[in-house]
Design an enzyme around this catalytic site. Structure first.
Site, PDB file in Angstrom:
ATOM      1  N   GLY A  69     109.477 -41.254  75.637  1.00  0.00           N
ATOM      2  CA  GLY A  69     110.591 -41.390  74.703  1.00  0.00           C
ATOM      3  C   GLY A  69     111.947 -41.166  75.358  1.00  0.00           C
ATOM      4  N   SER A  70     112.025 -40.178  76.230  1.00  0.00           N
ATOM      5  CA  SER A  70     113.318 -39.875  76.865  1.00  0.00           C
ATOM      6  C   SER A  70     113.809 -41.075  77.665  1.00  0.00           C
ATOM      7  CB  SER A  70     113.190 -38.662  77.797  1.00  0.00           C
ATOM      8  OG  SER A  70     112.778 -37.527  77.068  1.00  0.00           O
ATOM      9  N   GLN A 178     109.377 -39.645  66.529  1.00  0.00           N
ATOM     10  CA  GLN A 178     108.657 -38.828  65.538  1.00  0.00           C
ATOM     11  C   GLN A 178     108.074 -39.672  64.405  1.00  0.00           C
ATOM     12  OE1 GLN A 178     107.902 -35.528  65.414  1.00  0.00           O
ATOM     13  NE2 GLN A 178     108.840 -35.164  67.408  1.00  0.00           N
ATOM     14  N   SER A 198     107.002 -42.856  71.922  1.00  0.00           N
ATOM     15  CA  SER A 198     106.332 -42.052  72.943  1.00  0.00           C
ATOM     16  C   SER A 198     104.885 -41.777  72.552  1.00  0.00           C
ATOM     17  CB  SER A 198     107.088 -40.727  73.109  1.00  0.00           C
ATOM     18  OG  SER A 198     106.387 -39.892  74.006  1.00  0.00           O
ATOM     19  N   GLY A 199     103.966 -42.026  73.465  1.00  0.00           N
ATOM     20  CA  GLY A 199     102.540 -41.920  73.181  1.00  0.00           C
ATOM     21  C   GLY A 199     102.065 -40.540  72.754  1.00  0.00           C
ATOM     22  N   HIS A 200     102.633 -39.495  73.341  1.00  0.00           N
ATOM     23  CA  HIS A 200     102.036 -38.175  73.111  1.00  0.00           C
ATOM     24  C   HIS A 200     102.398 -37.556  71.767  1.00  0.00           C
ATOM     25  CE1 HIS A 200     105.410 -35.273  74.101  1.00  0.00           C
ATOM     26  NE2 HIS A 200     105.904 -36.353  74.664  1.00  0.00           N
ATOM     27  N   THR A 236     104.669 -49.415  89.539  1.00  0.00           N
ATOM     28  CA  THR A 236     103.323 -49.850  89.161  1.00  0.00           C
ATOM     29  C   THR A 236     102.953 -49.246  87.814  1.00  0.00           C
ATOM     30  OG1 THR A 236     102.757 -49.962  91.494  1.00  0.00           O
ATOM     31  CG2 THR A 236     100.911 -49.929  89.934  1.00  0.00           C
ATOM     32  N   CYS A 323     113.534 -21.514  72.408  1.00  0.00           N
ATOM     33  CA  CYS A 323     112.639 -20.953  73.419  1.00  0.00           C
ATOM     34  C   CYS A 323     112.267 -21.965  74.487  1.00  0.00           C
ATOM     35  CB  CYS A 323     111.391 -20.353  72.795  1.00  0.00           C
ATOM     36  SG  CYS A 323     110.778 -21.265  71.402  1.00  0.00           S
TER      37      CYS A 323
END
Ligand SMILES: *Cc1c(COP(=O)(O)O)cnc(C)c1O
Length: 394
Positions: A69-70, A178, A198-200, A236, A323
């Site tokens: 995402g970044s 999100q 983003s995949g995660h 790659t 944090c």
């Protein structure tokens, strides 16, 4: 253990893990190679592109795989800035509570002569269309507004924002990291020119994401090198991760309707239960929010202590972004919706998913009540509030 920090990252689905390990084992070829194991990898890569495009109603040629995402946010905003500068348009509109991948890119562009207007997101965490309209200038080259916020989960009126940008002939980018896999997205109907994913954040692997950029938008390379991704993103391709991401996204979307119903029920039960704790408040609009997002402030405590004690009880949650950065600054998102520093420090974000059970929800409510009461027992701020030396805000 109850994992309630899915907005930070998710555990990969079993299907995605299986797909990824199988491809790492058998389909290790370089997709740019001409022999069969390379060509097989190329096929898998293009299948993933088709699948991802299909989910958001885009053309596969409009999908550019990235490291997440970044990178997609940087890629989109930098590209729009280059297009803008060519036309002598160096004004960008965004919001005060974007992800740092957006805000820090904008800050860098300010140093390069761009002007940035950050829209207010108000107490409910939502932009106002008339304020966006008022902010648009002759030299505005980009509007970048997140689909849904990562801390408080509020969902912006994306379709209407996109419509306004189309009318004014301004590029519209949305950080949908999100939202995708959790909310239905259609880049055509939603009037989106560029979108980051983003995949995660939807049970895919970390380090794999994509940018959608509508046909005709000229992208500027962040990474120069080989001709991968239509010459726009060298390196790659991580075919196993990309394919696992596409699978996770397809699964998330096909289960979305059923999952959303149960997740919303549990989210609302969490909000109801936790709101009973005195001097607490929900952050962000109660209904225009992501199915799995719960975010509250509790007056008189520190979010960090709350997290550590919840961890002792087996609950993984999050508190603002303080944090993660190791700094004592309260979350820029909570400040953007008008929470004062003291209150913003006492925040708790729970991001649940379909794996969070009804029992988990009740256990979380009971545990947070216990921990908040315990922490207030020896908090000097709480003592001042109770004795009337300081005034309650919530
Ligand atoms: C997680 C997140 C990002 C960053 O994505 P990465 O893949 O971790 O780089 C960007 N924007 C939002 C809203 C996010 O939640």
């Amino acid at each position: 253990m109850i994992y309630a920090d899915n907005a930070a990252t998710t555990r990969m689905s079993d299907a995605a893990i299986k797909r990824m390990t199988e491809l790492m084992t058998d389909t290790y070829g370089n997709p740019s190679s001409l022999y069969s194991v390379g060509q097989k990898a190329k096929e898998v890569l293009e299948e993933a592109r088709d699948d991802v495009a299909d989910v958001i109603n885009a053309n596969p040629r409009e999908i550019y795989f990235t490291s997440g995402g970044s990178e997609a946010d940087n890629f989109a905003i930098r590209s729009a800035a280059v297009i803008g500068a060519k036309n002598n348009k160096k004004h960008i509109i965004s919001t005060a509570f974007e992800h740092h991948a957006v805000l820090h890119t904008l800050r860098a562009l300010e140093k390069e002569g761009f002007e940035v207007t950050l829209l207010d997101v108000h107490e409910d965490g939502l932009v106002r269309l008339n304020e966006l309209e008022d902010a648009i200038r002759e030299d505005t080259c980009l509007v970048t507004i997140m689909y849904a916020n990562n801390e408080i989960g509020t969902i912006q009126p994306i379709r209407e924002i996109g419509k306004l940008c189309r009318e004014k002939n301004i590029l519209f980018h949305t950080d949908a990291v999100q939202a995708i896999g959790h909310l239905p997205i259609d880049v055509e109907k939603d009037n989106i020119d560029m979108l980051s994913a983003s995949g995660h954040k939807f049970k895919g692997p970390k380090g794999a994401g994509f940018l959608y950029a509508k046909k005709g938008i000229r992208l500027t390379n962040l990474i120069e090198g080989g001709a991968q991704e239509r010459g726009k993103r060298a390196g790659t391709e991580n075919v196993p991760a990309i394919s696992a991401m596409a699978l996770a996204l397809k699964d998330a979307v096909s289960n979305m309707e059923d999952n959303t119903k149960v997740i919303i029920k549990r989210r609302d039960r969490l909000i109801e239960g936790l709101s009973k704790i005195e001097h607490s408040a929900l952050n962000g609009d109660a209904t225009k929010r992501l199915p799995g997002n719960v975010n509250l402030c509790f007056e008189g405590i520190e979010g960090e202590s709350l997290l550590l004690l919840l961890d002792d009880k087996g609950i993984m949650a999050s508190s603002g972004s303080a944090c993660t950065s190791g700094s004592l600054d309260p979350s820029h998102v909570l400040l953007a919706i008008g929470r004062v520093h003291d209150v913003a420090h006492g925040s708790l974000r729970l991001s649940i998913n379909e794996d969070t059970s009804d029992e988990d929800v009740e256990y979380i409510i009971k545990s947070v009540e216990e921990v908040v009461t315990y922490l207030r027992g020896f908090s000097p701020i709480w003592r001042d509030l109770v004795s009337g030396k300081k005034e309650f805000i919530l």
